[in-house]
Design a protein around this motif. Structure first.
Motif, PDB file in Angstrom:
ATOM      1  N   LEU A   1       0.783  -1.232   0.000  1.00  0.00           N
ATOM      2  CA  LEU A   1       0.000   0.000   0.000  1.00  0.00           C
ATOM      3  C   LEU A   1       0.814   1.281   0.000  1.00  0.00           C
ATOM      4  N   ALA A   2       2.050   1.207   0.460  1.00  0.00           N
ATOM      5  CA  ALA A   2       2.784   2.448   0.662  1.00  0.00           C
ATOM      6  C   ALA A   2       4.156   2.425   0.005  1.00  0.00           C
ATOM      7  N   THR A   3       4.366   3.394  -0.842  1.00  0.00           N
ATOM      8  CA  THR A   3       5.710   3.641  -1.353  1.00  0.00           C
ATOM      9  C   THR A   3       6.343   4.650  -0.396  1.00  0.00           C
ATOM     10  N   PRO A   4       7.659   4.792  -0.401  1.00  0.00           N
ATOM     11  CA  PRO A   4       8.263   5.798   0.481  1.00  0.00           C
ATOM     12  C   PRO A   4       7.672   7.195   0.301  1.00  0.00           C
TER      13      PRO A   4
ATOM     14  N   ALA B   1       4.015  11.541   2.315  1.00  0.00           N
ATOM     15  CA  ALA B   1       2.893  12.458   2.127  1.00  0.00           C
ATOM     16  C   ALA B   1       1.829  12.239   3.191  1.00  0.00           C
ATOM     17  N   ARG B   2       1.580  10.990   3.552  1.00  0.00           N
ATOM     18  CA  ARG B   2       0.573  10.708   4.586  1.00  0.00           C
ATOM     19  C   ARG B   2       1.023  11.174   5.965  1.00  0.00           C
ATOM     20  N   LEU B   3       2.308  11.044   6.254  1.00  0.00           N
ATOM     21  CA  LEU B   3       2.816  11.435   7.569  1.00  0.00           C
ATOM     22  C   LEU B   3       3.074  12.934   7.676  1.00  0.00           C
ATOM     23  N   ALA B   4       3.626  13.530   6.630  1.00  0.00           N
ATOM     24  CA  ALA B   4       4.033  14.935   6.689  1.00  0.00           C
ATOM     25  C   ALA B   4       3.064  15.866   5.976  1.00  0.00           C
TER      26      ALA B   4
END
Length: 102
Positions: free
Chosen positions: A61-64, A69-72
């Motif tokens: 589900l998550a690329t770096p 983008a989701r965290l910051a």
């Protein structure tokens, strides 16, 4: 207090940085500071994250970049969108300070 030195990248303590080797030195210091010095902390973050979301799902589900983008949050902010979804509590419509903000 005494300053401790440690050789980088297979060099000895006697090796000196020269104009020819300064690029390699900067690269080795960056690797040390940004990767090796925080490896234990990053392992703890990873372990905690994997307790919440299994590793196989994270990889699917998550690329770096999407995780960043989701965290910051996104770097591009639309003032029009922000204004449309904002509420200025405690201010009257057309308040001068609110208008200055926008």
């Amino acid at each position: 207090s005494k300053v401790e030195t440690e050789p980088l990248g297979g060099h000895s303590r006697r090796d000196r940085v020269s104009r020819e080797t300064v690029g390699e030195y900067v690269e080795l210091v960056c690797e040390q500071k940004l990767l090796q010095d925080v490896a234990d902390q990053m392992l703890q973050v990873r372990t905690g994250l994997e307790e919440l979301v299994p590793n196989h799902l994270l990889r699917e589900l998550a690329t770096p970049s999407s995780l960043e983008a989701r965290l910051a949050g996104e770097a591009d902010v639309s003032p029009e969108d922000w204004r449309a979804h904002s509420v200025a509590k405690g201010f009257r419509t057309g308040n001068e300070q609110v208008e200055w903000f926008w």
